[in-house]
Design a protein around this motif. Structure first.
Motif, PDB file in Angstrom:
ATOM      1  N   PRO A   8     114.133 118.754  87.349  1.00 59.38           N
ATOM      2  CA  PRO A   8     112.794 118.394  86.939  1.00 59.38           C
ATOM      3  C   PRO A   8     112.056 117.640  88.026  1.00 59.38           C
ATOM      4  O   PRO A   8     112.624 116.814  88.723  1.00 59.38           O
ATOM      5  CB  PRO A   8     113.012 117.505  85.709  1.00 59.38           C
ATOM      6  CG  PRO A   8     114.424 117.062  85.805  1.00 59.38           C
ATOM      7  CD  PRO A   8     115.157 118.138  86.514  1.00 59.38           C
ATOM      8  N   ALA A   9     110.767 117.952  88.150  1.00 63.79           N
ATOM      9  CA  ALA A   9     109.910 117.242  89.087  1.00 63.79           C
ATOM     10  C   ALA A   9     109.254 116.091  88.352  1.00 63.79           C
ATOM     11  O   ALA A   9     108.596 116.284  87.344  1.00 63.79           O
ATOM     12  CB  ALA A   9     108.861 118.186  89.658  1.00 63.79           C
ATOM     13  N   MET A  25     111.605 120.922  83.867  1.00 63.09           N
ATOM     14  CA  MET A  25     111.602 122.375  83.950  1.00 63.09           C
ATOM     15  C   MET A  25     112.553 122.853  82.875  1.00 63.09           C
ATOM     16  O   MET A  25     113.762 122.746  83.012  1.00 63.09           O
ATOM     17  CB  MET A  25     112.095 122.820  85.336  1.00 63.09           C
ATOM     18  CG  MET A  25     112.257 124.317  85.472  1.00 63.09           C
ATOM     19  SD  MET A  25     110.698 125.195  85.290  1.00 63.09           S
ATOM     20  CE  MET A  25     111.186 126.816  85.850  1.00 63.09           C
ATOM     21  N   VAL A  26     112.026 123.348  81.767  1.00 66.77           N
ATOM     22  CA  VAL A  26     112.840 123.663  80.598  1.00 66.77           C
ATOM     23  C   VAL A  26     112.939 125.168  80.431  1.00 66.77           C
ATOM     24  O   VAL A  26     111.947 125.821  80.152  1.00 66.77           O
ATOM     25  CB  VAL A  26     112.241 123.033  79.336  1.00 66.77           C
ATOM     26  CG1 VAL A  26     113.137 123.321  78.143  1.00 66.77           C
ATOM     27  CG2 VAL A  26     112.111 121.542  79.523  1.00 66.77           C
ATOM     28  N   GLY A 208     114.964 119.122  69.509  1.00 65.78           N
ATOM     29  CA  GLY A 208     115.473 117.777  69.721  1.00 65.78           C
ATOM     30  C   GLY A 208     114.916 117.137  70.975  1.00 65.78           C
ATOM     31  O   GLY A 208     113.878 117.532  71.497  1.00 65.78           O
ATOM     32  N   ASP A 209     115.616 116.139  71.469  1.00 66.69           N
ATOM     33  CA  ASP A 209     115.190 115.412  72.665  1.00 66.69           C
ATOM     34  C   ASP A 209     115.699 116.099  73.924  1.00 66.69           C
ATOM     35  O   ASP A 209     116.730 116.772  73.906  1.00 66.69           O
ATOM     36  CB  ASP A 209     115.729 113.980  72.627  1.00 66.69           C
ATOM     37  CG  ASP A 209     115.151 113.170  71.473  1.00 66.69           C
ATOM     38  OD1 ASP A 209     113.958 113.384  71.150  1.00 66.69           O
ATOM     39  OD2 ASP A 209     115.887 112.347  70.890  1.00 66.69           O
ATOM     40  N   TYR A 210     114.955 115.913  75.005  1.00 62.96           N
ATOM     41  CA  TYR A 210     115.406 116.439  76.291  1.00 62.96           C
ATOM     42  C   TYR A 210     116.153 115.342  77.044  1.00 62.96           C
ATOM     43  O   TYR A 210     115.610 114.275  77.304  1.00 62.96           O
ATOM     44  CB  TYR A 210     114.232 116.932  77.122  1.00 62.96           C
ATOM     45  CG  TYR A 210     114.670 117.610  78.404  1.00 62.96           C
ATOM     46  CD1 TYR A 210     115.165 118.908  78.385  1.00 62.96           C
ATOM     47  CD2 TYR A 210     114.611 116.941  79.620  1.00 62.96           C
ATOM     48  CE1 TYR A 210     115.595 119.526  79.542  1.00 62.96           C
ATOM     49  CE2 TYR A 210     115.031 117.551  80.792  1.00 62.96           C
ATOM     50  CZ  TYR A 210     115.519 118.852  80.744  1.00 62.96           C
ATOM     51  OH  TYR A 210     115.952 119.464  81.901  1.00 62.96           O
ATOM     52  N   ASP A 211     117.397 115.599  77.349  1.00 64.56           N
ATOM     53  CA  ASP A 211     118.242 114.654  78.073  1.00 64.56           C
ATOM     54  C   ASP A 211     118.131 114.973  79.565  1.00 64.56           C
ATOM     55  O   ASP A 211     118.691 115.956  80.049  1.00 64.56           O
ATOM     56  CB  ASP A 211     119.691 114.803  77.591  1.00 64.56           C
ATOM     57  CG  ASP A 211     120.632 113.778  78.205  1.00 64.56           C
ATOM     58  OD1 ASP A 211     120.309 113.260  79.300  1.00 64.56           O
ATOM     59  OD2 ASP A 211     121.677 113.506  77.590  1.00 64.56           O
ATOM     60  N   TYR A 217     118.387 120.084  76.280  1.00 68.33           N
ATOM     61  CA  TYR A 217     117.944 119.593  74.980  1.00 68.33           C
ATOM     62  C   TYR A 217     119.180 119.267  74.142  1.00 68.33           C
ATOM     63  O   TYR A 217     120.253 119.839  74.329  1.00 68.33           O
ATOM     64  CB  TYR A 217     117.097 120.652  74.269  1.00 68.33           C
ATOM     65  CG  TYR A 217     115.657 120.695  74.716  1.00 68.33           C
ATOM     66  CD1 TYR A 217     115.188 121.733  75.507  1.00 68.33           C
ATOM     67  CD2 TYR A 217     114.763 119.700  74.331  1.00 68.33           C
ATOM     68  CE1 TYR A 217     113.871 121.780  75.908  1.00 68.33           C
ATOM     69  CE2 TYR A 217     113.443 119.740  74.726  1.00 68.33           C
ATOM     70  CZ  TYR A 217     112.994 120.781  75.523  1.00 68.33           C
ATOM     71  OH  TYR A 217     111.691 120.824  75.921  1.00 68.33           O
ATOM     72  N   THR A 218     119.007 118.384  73.205  1.00 69.07           N
ATOM     73  CA  THR A 218     120.148 117.938  72.403  1.00 69.07           C
ATOM     74  C   THR A 218     120.486 118.892  71.267  1.00 69.07           C
ATOM     75  O   THR A 218     121.628 118.922  70.803  1.00 69.07           O
ATOM     76  CB  THR A 218     119.860 116.551  71.805  1.00 69.07           C
ATOM     77  OG1 THR A 218     118.648 116.605  71.034  1.00 69.07           O
ATOM     78  CG2 THR A 218     119.720 115.509  72.904  1.00 69.07           C
TER      79      THR A 218
END
Length: 228
Positions: A8-9, A25-26, A208-211, A217-218
């Motif tokens: 990720p940037a 960046m997902v 969910g949340d992005y770790d 993602y969780t």
């Protein structure tokens, strides 16, 4: 899915959407799953996850989501095998073409191309949508630059209807039975991917949340649906 995402940037903002996170960046679609030989319905995998849930054992049956019991009428309504060409979900403004997904060298299902936000993938060696069995359809929730095809998947409700246009000219209509979110560390593979005796579909994306540390993602969001 089959490859890790670009790191990720920190200065990149992801537009708001279900599961979107700033500066990431997902490319995630669904939880990793090593393919089980007995699975007619196939499997799916996450772009960001490196923690595969246990695969169903050969001969295992699916504990399906709450829905009406299958009957002879269900099997008679099922369609012959045919490649899907377009997914239409009016309630969340999805109108997207399909691409076939295959098992990569690492034994995991490859992800849809990350550079097309309006594209869904299906496990091409599993059941086709409308055919008896469990058909797996995966889509990204977002990318580095924008929300993606399944950004609003969580907005579907029980009873909503979506359609799959097929190469044979037929349109398969599916009714949503339930939406469920599963922790990737406790993903119910048998329930999601197990074979069924009627035509069913699983729509799967990340939730969910992005770790940021795990680049994942969780959770996974799974939509259970059956042919009407």
């Amino acid at each position: 899915m089959a490859v890790p995402p670009t790191p990720p940037a920190d200065d990149t903002q992801v537009p708001a959407g279900q599961g979107s996170r700033p500066g990431t960046m997902v490319l995630c679609a669904v939880a990793l799953l090593v393919l089980a030989v007995s699975l007619v319905g196939g499997n799916d995998t996450s772009a960001d996850s490196s923690r595969p849930p246990l695969a169903p054992q050969p001969g295992a049956s699916a504990a399906s989501a709450p829905s009406a019991p299958s009957s002879a009428d269900d099997s008679e309504r099922d369609l012959p095998r045919s490649k899907p060409v377009r997914l239409l979900i009016p309630e969340i403004s999805v109108d997207a073409p399909f691409t076939g997904l295959a098992i990569g060298k690492n034994g995991q299902l490859e992800a849809p191309p990350p550079d097309d936000t309006n594209l869904v993938g299906w496990y091409a060696k599993g059941a086709s949508p409308g055919e008896t069995g469990t058909s797996i359809i995966a889509g990204h929730v977002d990318t580095k630059t924008s929300a993606a095809v399944f950004a609003r998947l969580s907005e579907l409700d029980e009873g909503d209807v979506f359609r799959v246009e097929r190469a044979d000219g037929r349109t398969a209509s599916f009714e949503v039975d339930s939406l469920e979110t599963f922790d990737k560390d406790d993903f119910p593979s048998k329930r999601v991917y197990g074979d069924t005796d009627r035509a069913e579909v699983r729509l799967i994306t990340c939730a969910g949340d992005y770790d940021r540390k795990a680049k994942d993602y969780t959770d996974n969001l799974v939509v259970f649906a059956h042919l009407t």
